[in-house]
Design a protein around this motif. Structure first.
Motif, PDB file in Angstrom:
ATOM      1  N   ALA A 169      44.616  82.764  10.675  1.00 33.13           N
ATOM      2  CA  ALA A 169      45.351  83.133   9.467  1.00 33.13           C
ATOM      3  C   ALA A 169      44.500  83.960   8.521  1.00 33.13           C
ATOM      4  CB  ALA A 169      45.863  81.881   8.769  1.00 33.13           C
ATOM      5  N   LYS A 170      43.245  83.589   8.363  1.00 31.16           N
ATOM      6  CA  LYS A 170      42.391  84.291   7.406  1.00 31.16           C
ATOM      7  C   LYS A 170      42.013  85.696   7.867  1.00 31.16           C
ATOM      8  CE  LYS A 170      38.104  82.242   9.194  1.00 31.16           C
ATOM      9  NZ  LYS A 170      36.929  81.391   8.850  1.00 31.16           N
ATOM     10  N   GLU A 171      42.250  86.016   9.164  1.00 30.06           N
ATOM     11  CA  GLU A 171      41.928  87.335   9.709  1.00 30.06           C
ATOM     12  C   GLU A 171      43.179  88.141  10.049  1.00 30.06           C
ATOM     13  OE1 GLU A 171      37.738  86.164  11.963  1.00 30.06           O
ATOM     14  OE2 GLU A 171      39.603  86.237  13.123  1.00 30.06           O
ATOM     15  N   LEU A 172      44.325  87.651   9.631  1.00 25.79           N
ATOM     16  CA  LEU A 172      45.587  88.268  10.051  1.00 25.79           C
ATOM     17  C   LEU A 172      45.670  89.737   9.633  1.00 25.79           C
ATOM     18  CD1 LEU A 172      49.052  86.557   9.876  1.00 25.79           C
ATOM     19  CD2 LEU A 172      48.802  88.929   9.185  1.00 25.79           C
ATOM     20  N   ALA A 173      45.342  90.033   8.390  1.00 26.85           N
ATOM     21  CA  ALA A 173      45.470  91.412   7.898  1.00 26.85           C
ATOM     22  C   ALA A 173      44.523  92.362   8.617  1.00 26.85           C
ATOM     23  CB  ALA A 173      45.224  91.452   6.395  1.00 26.85           C
ATOM     24  N   THR A 174      43.350  91.868   8.978  1.00 27.66           N
ATOM     25  CA  THR A 174      42.355  92.728   9.643  1.00 27.66           C
ATOM     26  C   THR A 174      42.653  92.895  11.121  1.00 27.66           C
ATOM     27  OG1 THR A 174      40.667  91.988   8.071  1.00 27.66           O
ATOM     28  CG2 THR A 174      39.909  93.029  10.098  1.00 27.66           C
ATOM     29  N   LYS A 175      42.856  91.786  11.806  1.00 24.15           N
ATOM     30  CA  LYS A 175      43.011  91.836  13.256  1.00 24.15           C
ATOM     31  C   LYS A 175      44.356  92.435  13.683  1.00 24.15           C
ATOM     32  CE  LYS A 175      39.047  90.117  14.567  1.00 24.15           C
ATOM     33  NZ  LYS A 175      38.929  88.802  15.208  1.00 24.15           N
ATOM     34  N   CYS A 176      45.399  92.228  12.903  1.00 24.34           N
ATOM     35  CA  CYS A 176      46.706  92.762  13.297  1.00 24.34           C
ATOM     36  C   CYS A 176      46.786  94.279  13.172  1.00 24.34           C
ATOM     37  CB  CYS A 176      47.816  92.101  12.485  1.00 24.34           C
ATOM     38  SG  CYS A 176      48.205  90.420  13.044  1.00 24.34           S
TER      39      CYS A 176
END
Length: 249
Positions: free
Chosen positions: A205-212
């Motif tokens: 969840a904490k990496e959603l904006a980056t990884k997606c």
């Protein structure tokens, strides 16, 4: 003896000039009378209220919150108080109220944009704003915008809170490709995203904006699972066991 007697000065034909304060008094008096007449005339009443920038909040709600309506006195308007009242609405990010003499009011609001939808246990769909606020009082009744649905979450779940903040940072073209966002079954910190291409995306969840941000690279892949974790890889749905198809460091 005659030299000691002062000469008689005739005052015939001479007038004393009025005191300056008399002119001031007359000016103030008539100015006050004109001002009173203006206040009692329709010219001092609010004639037009311009409202712009609102999508979630209705114009009637804005007027009720600011206590504005046509016909009230222009001089009873308090723009600062009206702005503070509008900022109490959870949908409003910024607000400005400008009065234009003698009878015009301009209200401009900027709202927090909806970025996702929260599905309740009874399947009501509630808008989620970019600041993380869930609008429980504004359910979608018939149709909804093309936005991802958070399904199967408790509002107090910290992973849900983190995912909402992250989804708001994701570019809209990518965000609109997501259909649902649910808790991952294997890891409490991960989410499972279902896309409109039948992809299951697993990401913290904490990496959603980056990884997606990597998802467009997999968008044309066949249905399957995409893992956006320490390593990034794809497993097609048709295989009995996950097979490494693409990997990125």
């Amino acid at each position: 003896m005659d030299e000691r007697i002062p000469h008689f000065r005739s005052r015939v034909g001479r007038r004393r000039s009025p005191a300056p304060w008399l002119f001031v008094f007359i000016f103030v008096f008539f100015s006050g009378m004109l001002f009173i007449l203006f206040l009692r005339s329709p010219l001092s009443k609010i004639e037009t209220i311009h409202i712009s920038g609102h999508h979630l909040v209705k114009a009637d709600e804005i007027l009720a919150k600011t206590r504005m309506k046509k016909g009230i006195s222009y001089f009873s308007m308090d723009g600062a108080r009206a702005e503070q009242a509008l900022m109490q609405l959870p949908e409003v990010k910024r607000a400005s109220v400008i009065t234009r003499f003698p009878n015009q009011v301009y209200i401009r609001v900027e709202e927090w944009p909806p970025v996702a939808i929260f599905e309740t246990n009874d399947q009501k769909l509630l808008p989620i704003l970019s600041n993380g606020t869930i609008l429980a009082a504004r359910p979608y009744l018939t149709s909804r915008p093309r936005q991802p649905i958070f399904r199967g979450w408790a509002r107090i779940n910290p992973t849900f809170t983190s995912a909402v903040k992250q989804i708001a940072r994701l570019p809209e073209p990518i965000r609109k490709k997501f259909v649902t966002i649910s808790p991952a079954a294997t890891d409490a910190e991960q989410v499972e995203i279902q896309s409109d291409q039948q992809h299951r995306i697993y990401v913290r969840a904490k990496e959603l904006a980056t990884k997606c941000q990597y998802y467009p690279s997999f968008y044309q892949h066949p249905p399957g699972a995409i893992y956006l974790l320490e390593s990034i890889w794809f497993a097609p749905e048709r295989s009995g066991k996950p097979q490494l198809q693409a990997e990125m460091e």
